[in-house]
Motif scaffolding. Structure first.
Motif, PDB file in Angstrom:
ATOM      1  N   ASN A 540       0.807  -1.215   0.000  1.00 18.09           N
ATOM      2  CA  ASN A 540       0.000   0.000   0.000  1.00 18.09           C
ATOM      3  C   ASN A 540       0.842   1.269   0.000  1.00 18.09           C
ATOM      4  OD1 ASN A 540      -2.306  -1.447  -0.149  1.00 18.09           O
ATOM      5  ND2 ASN A 540      -3.177  -0.746   1.791  1.00 18.09           N
ATOM      6  N   VAL A 541       2.138   1.152   0.337  1.00 17.34           N
ATOM      7  CA  VAL A 541       3.006   2.334   0.298  1.00 17.34           C
ATOM      8  C   VAL A 541       3.025   2.908  -1.121  1.00 17.34           C
ATOM      9  CG1 VAL A 541       5.401   3.131   0.491  1.00 17.34           C
ATOM     10  CG2 VAL A 541       4.429   1.654   2.262  1.00 17.34           C
ATOM     11  N   PHE A 542       2.969   2.019  -2.105  1.00 20.92           N
ATOM     12  CA  PHE A 542       3.030   2.502  -3.493  1.00 20.92           C
ATOM     13  C   PHE A 542       1.732   3.211  -3.879  1.00 20.92           C
ATOM     14  CE2 PHE A 542       6.145  -0.706  -2.805  1.00 20.92           C
ATOM     15  CZ  PHE A 542       7.289  -0.078  -3.288  1.00 20.92           C
ATOM     16  N   ALA A 543       0.631   2.735  -3.338  1.00 16.68           N
ATOM     17  CA  ALA A 543      -0.639   3.435  -3.566  1.00 16.68           C
ATOM     18  C   ALA A 543      -0.585   4.809  -2.893  1.00 16.68           C
ATOM     19  CB  ALA A 543      -1.799   2.605  -3.004  1.00 16.68           C
ATOM     20  N   LEU A 544       0.048   4.874  -1.720  1.00 16.54           N
ATOM     21  CA  LEU A 544       0.144   6.159  -1.014  1.00 16.54           C
ATOM     22  C   LEU A 544       1.057   7.126  -1.781  1.00 16.54           C
ATOM     23  CD1 LEU A 544      -0.718   7.763   1.499  1.00 16.54           C
ATOM     24  CD2 LEU A 544       1.295   6.869   2.686  1.00 16.54           C
ATOM     25  N   ILE A 545       2.159   6.611  -2.326  1.00 17.70           N
ATOM     26  CA  ILE A 545       3.044   7.471  -3.132  1.00 17.70           C
ATOM     27  C   ILE A 545       2.248   8.089  -4.289  1.00 17.70           C
ATOM     28  CG2 ILE A 545       5.029   7.486  -4.718  1.00 17.70           C
ATOM     29  CD1 ILE A 545       6.263   5.236  -2.992  1.00 17.70           C
ATOM     30  N   ASN A 546       1.498   7.245  -4.984  1.00 14.32           N
ATOM     31  CA  ASN A 546       0.725   7.746  -6.130  1.00 14.32           C
ATOM     32  C   ASN A 546      -0.323   8.776  -5.699  1.00 14.32           C
ATOM     33  OD1 ASN A 546       2.076   6.242  -8.057  1.00 14.32           O
ATOM     34  ND2 ASN A 546       0.719   4.477  -7.816  1.00 14.32           N
ATOM     35  N   PRO A 601      14.415  12.858  -3.967  1.00 10.99           N
ATOM     36  CA  PRO A 601      13.028  13.160  -4.364  1.00 10.99           C
ATOM     37  C   PRO A 601      12.544  12.177  -5.438  1.00 10.99           C
ATOM     38  CG  PRO A 601      14.443  15.113  -4.524  1.00 10.99           C
ATOM     39  CD  PRO A 601      15.347  13.951  -4.302  1.00 10.99           C
ATOM     40  N   LEU A 602      11.332  11.703  -5.275  1.00 12.53           N
ATOM     41  CA  LEU A 602      10.766  10.801  -6.294  1.00 12.53           C
ATOM     42  C   LEU A 602      10.040  11.637  -7.331  1.00 12.53           C
ATOM     43  CD1 LEU A 602       9.241   7.892  -4.160  1.00 12.53           C
ATOM     44  CD2 LEU A 602      11.247   7.806  -5.624  1.00 12.53           C
ATOM     45  N   LYS A 603      10.378  11.391  -8.571  1.00 10.51           N
ATOM     46  CA  LYS A 603       9.687  12.106  -9.651  1.00 10.51           C
ATOM     47  C   LYS A 603       8.368  11.408  -9.937  1.00 10.51           C
ATOM     48  CE  LYS A 603      13.684  13.675 -12.251  1.00 10.51           C
ATOM     49  NZ  LYS A 603      14.548  13.207 -13.338  1.00 10.51           N
ATOM     50  N   GLN A 604       7.379  12.206 -10.258  1.00 15.66           N
ATOM     51  CA  GLN A 604       6.105  11.591 -10.645  1.00 15.66           C
ATOM     52  C   GLN A 604       6.225  11.128 -12.095  1.00 15.66           C
ATOM     53  OE1 GLN A 604       2.678  14.109 -10.198  1.00 15.66           O
ATOM     54  NE2 GLN A 604       1.268  12.421 -10.466  1.00 15.66           N
ATOM     55  N   PRO A 605       6.170   9.814 -12.308  1.00 11.12           N
ATOM     56  CA  PRO A 605       6.337   9.361 -13.697  1.00 11.12           C
ATOM     57  C   PRO A 605       5.117   9.719 -14.543  1.00 11.12           C
ATOM     58  CG  PRO A 605       5.796   7.524 -12.281  1.00 11.12           C
ATOM     59  CD  PRO A 605       5.888   8.731 -11.392  1.00 11.12           C
ATOM     60  N   ARG A 606       5.347   9.949 -15.799  1.00  7.10           N
ATOM     61  CA  ARG A 606       4.222  10.143 -16.721  1.00  7.10           C
ATOM     62  C   ARG A 606       3.970   8.790 -17.380  1.00  7.10           C
ATOM     63  NH1 ARG A 606       5.403  14.660 -20.815  1.00  7.10           N
ATOM     64  NH2 ARG A 606       3.169  14.460 -21.194  1.00  7.10           N
ATOM     65  N   VAL A 607       2.750   8.361 -17.319  1.00 12.75           N
ATOM     66  CA  VAL A 607       2.425   7.038 -17.858  1.00 12.75           C
ATOM     67  C   VAL A 607       1.618   7.210 -19.134  1.00 12.75           C
ATOM     68  CG1 VAL A 607       1.245   4.841 -17.394  1.00 12.75           C
ATOM     69  CG2 VAL A 607       2.403   6.058 -15.537  1.00 12.75           C
ATOM     70  N   ALA A 608       2.081   6.577 -20.193  1.00 13.92           N
ATOM     71  CA  ALA A 608       1.329   6.613 -21.446  1.00 13.92           C
ATOM     72  C   ALA A 608       0.870   5.204 -21.768  1.00 13.92           C
ATOM     73  CB  ALA A 608       2.216   7.143 -22.560  1.00 13.92           C
ATOM     74  N   LEU A 609      -0.337   5.075 -22.263  1.00 12.50           N
ATOM     75  CA  LEU A 609      -0.818   3.771 -22.707  1.00 12.50           C
ATOM     76  C   LEU A 609      -0.906   3.805 -24.223  1.00 12.50           C
ATOM     77  CD1 LEU A 609      -3.694   2.906 -20.211  1.00 12.50           C
ATOM     78  CD2 LEU A 609      -1.431   1.868 -20.354  1.00 12.50           C
ATOM     79  N   TYR A 610      -0.286   2.840 -24.857  1.00 11.87           N
ATOM     80  CA  TYR A 610      -0.292   2.773 -26.304  1.00 11.87           C
ATOM     81  C   TYR A 610      -1.344   1.774 -26.744  1.00 11.87           C
ATOM     82  CZ  TYR A 610       1.244   1.398 -30.969  1.00 11.87           C
ATOM     83  OH  TYR A 610       1.285   1.098 -32.281  1.00 11.87           O
TER      84      TYR A 610
END
Ligand SMILES: [Zn+2]
Length: 632
Positions: A540-546, A601-610
């Motif tokens: 759940n830590v990853f859900a919290l990061i997002n 610092p964690l960068k917020q990744p940009r996610v693209a769906l192809y």
């Protein structure tokens, strides 16, 4: 991104006038046929009813017939109403609470005498669950469901009435309504073009595509949860028939028995019950002149991820059928030279004992698929009514054996202390409760205990234990048979949860409480600070990061050689406490006005769906595979 296509196709516009006429007939008590109601010939070449039309037909049928009721199963991923039809005699429907109660008692007969079980089997009705169209391109059963329901609702044949008197049918026209709509819209869009019957370039379940039939032990999708709840918490059907389609170039239909290998922990009565139904299906198909019927082919009895398979470990009979496909609703013509075997049970396309009457080739259409499916659906109802008392008693026998053959002191023990990820450990317990497994909780509330001696005890051992794939050799010196699907599903290993199968001492057993709902670990912030930390090895830590990055908060990764394990640092933010609470994560306040030295610092990744124009489910569209790929 899945975009809904416009429904305004020519086919639908043509429907409208006769829809109004059909409504009139309903009011006058006339039960409309699906074709009358929808204004086109259901099952004809190039004609398909979409899920909303199917639902409107079932509403009309339920309004006009006292043998049909509808029950809502819940919403789908994309917001459709998912429903099933309950079909029986008027009297049985009137008493359905009583028959559910009997089914529940037979599924958990602890405390009953054998005379009481016999009395329940005598008074009960077999509950047959028939599910259609979990794989959306396998469209035939969704169309067939309307015709079969109409037949059951209107027949005056004494044999059909006898079957309905002995049984209650739960009919789910589609286990994936969203996908049924996508496939019909896609099909209509390209009707009459050179792409007619071609494959959609996107998944027909928003998240899991074809693997909506891999989800029945993990229950990750809303559709699976809806049906799981109906099956194991409300109705307790004894028999589950799930109708699929397979490739176009092999046998015309697969019926039970399954192929090898077989799962060790499943009670053999499950397979005996399944084979009774398979024998009846084979007889009724052959009698009706339907060729190309095969058993003992491709589909093994080993894997618990699909609809009816999961129930095998819960003392439920469950049968799969697979009919050869057309190109959705477009006929295919298959030369005899194109017919091929392949897979377990039919190496070459030839007559053999499990395939006594090969189909010679020719034109194969939606109507053929539906006709085969009508026959196997009828045979299923015939079987569960004919063997009503035996099947009902069999469920109680299997449940009793599951309780009695297990050591009552042996439990699966899941501690919360020392658990790498206590929230995920709790999630595993919540999943078992959703499966209606009985779970106990130690009085100190730091230990979950799952008895192996319980009606679903074999399911518990299958899910919690470690699988060793059986080495079945069909002939001396041959290789072993390959699995149909995945070969292992141990939940503790998959979820990273520490669990052990141990004997529990009487004092611990006595101090344990029956668990109805889980209590999740408490989440939140400890004190006021500028920064908070939490160890990173909790899912759940990853859900919290997002969530926090989405809210615009700063998040850091922090790892030092002497600082084990690595942590995630969250800057204070108005939404942090609520999100931590929601995700059951406990965050420690840090001293200081700045993040710790060396925090990255964690960068917020940009996610693209192809979204490619080539189909993503190349193996999943049996209607389009050139070979004989099965599709369970
Ligand atoms: Zn399938």
């Amino acid at each position: 991104m899945l975009k809904r296509r416009s429904l305004l196709t020519v086919a639908l516009i043509l429907v409208l006038p006769s829809f109004a006429q059909a409504q009139e007939k309903v009011k006058s008590g006339h039960v409309p046929t699906p074709s009358e109601f929808l204004g086109f010939e259901v099952g004809a070449d190039r004609k398909l009813a979409d899920y909303r039309q199917i639902a409107s037909y079932f509403k009309a049928l339920a309004a006009a017939s006292n043998r049909v009721e509808l029950e809502r199963l819940g919403k789908t991923t994309l917001g459709e109403d998912m429903f099933m039809a309950v079909i029986s005699t008027e009297e049985n429907l009137h008493n359905k609470a009583k028959y559910k109660e009997i089914a529940h008692k037979l599924a958990d007969p602890r405390g009953l005498t054998s005379q009481q079980i016999d009395a329940l089997a005598r008074d009960g009705k077999t509950i047959l669950l028939l599910t259609c169209n979990i794989h959306s391109t396998e469209i035939g059963s969704s169309q067939m469901s309307m015709e079969w329901a109409y037949n059951l609702a209107t027949s005056q044949d004494p044999e059909i009435l006898r079957r309905l008197n002995d049984s209650i049918v739960l009919l789910v026209p589609s286990l994936n309504p969203d996908g049924e709509i996508m496939v019909t819209e896609w099909y209509r869009k390209y009707l009459g073009t050179k792409y007619e019957g071609g494959q959609m370039p996107y998944l027909y379940h928003h998240y899991v595509g074809h693997d909506d039939n891999r989800d029945w032990f993990m229950l990750t999708q809303i559709e699976t949860k809806n049906v799981n709840h109906m099956v194991y918490h409300e109705w307790f059907p004894q028999f589950w028939l799930d109708e699929h389609q397979m490739g176009e170039n092999g046998p015309r239909i697969y019926i039970p028995p399954n192929a090898d290998p077989v799962a060790k922990l499943v009670n053999p009565l499950v397979h005996r019950g399944n084979n009774l139904m398979g024998a009846d299906m084979g007889w009724r198909l052959e009698e009706a002149g339907k060729s190309g019927v095969i058993f003992g082919y491709s589909f093994d009895a080993y894997w618990p991820g699909g609809t009816r398979n999961t129930g095998w470990w819960k003392n439920m009979y469950g049968v799969l059928t697979e009919v050869a496909s057309a190109r959705i609703a477009t006929p295919v013509e298959i030369e005899s030279t194109e017919l091929q075997g392949g897979g377990k049970g039919l190496t070459t396309y030839e007559q053999q004992i499990n395939f006594p009457n090969p189909w010679p080739g020719g034109v194969w259409r939606l109507r053929d698929i539906m006709d085969y499916e009508l026959l196997v659906s009828g045979a299923a109802l015939e079987t569960v009514s004919k063997y009503r008392q035996e099947l009902l008693r069999g469920v109680a026998t299997m449940a009793t054996q599951a309780v009695q053959t297990a050591d009552p002191t042996v439990y699966w023990r899941i501690p919360l202390d020392g658990q790498r990820d206590p929230v995920t450990a709790t999630r595993l317990v919540a999943l078992l409760l959703e499966h209606r497994v009985e779970v106990r909780w130690h009085a100190d509330k730091k230990l979950f205990l799952i008895p192996t001696s319980q009606p679903y005890g074999r399911f518990v051992d299958e899910m919690m234990g470690i699988q060793r794939y059986p080495e079945v050799r069909p002939a001396a010196n041959s290789g072993i048979l390959e699995p149909y699907d995945v070969a292992a599903w141990s939940l503790p290993l998959m979820m990273g949860v520490k669990a052990e199968r141990v004997a529990i001492t009487p004092d611990v057993q006595n101090s344990s409480l029956k668990l109805e709902t889980v209590t999740w670990p408490t989440g939140g912030l400890s004190g006021q600070a500028k920064f908070y930390s939490v160890v990173d090895h909790q899912n759940n830590v990853f859900a919290l990061i997002n969530a926090m990055q989405k809210a615009g908060a700063d998040v850091y990764f922090h790892s030092l050689p002497n600082f084990q394990p690595p942590t995630i640092i969250f800057a204070a933010h108005p939404q942090l406490a609520a999100n931590a609470e929601k995700l059951h994560l406990s965050l420690e306040a840090l001293l200081g006005e700045t993040p710790p030295m060396q925090a990255v610092p964690l960068k917020q990744p940009r996610v693209a769906l192809y979204n490619s124009t080539s189909p993503r489910m190349t193996k999943a569209g049996p209607a389009f595979s050139s070979n004989n790929t099965a599709s369970n």
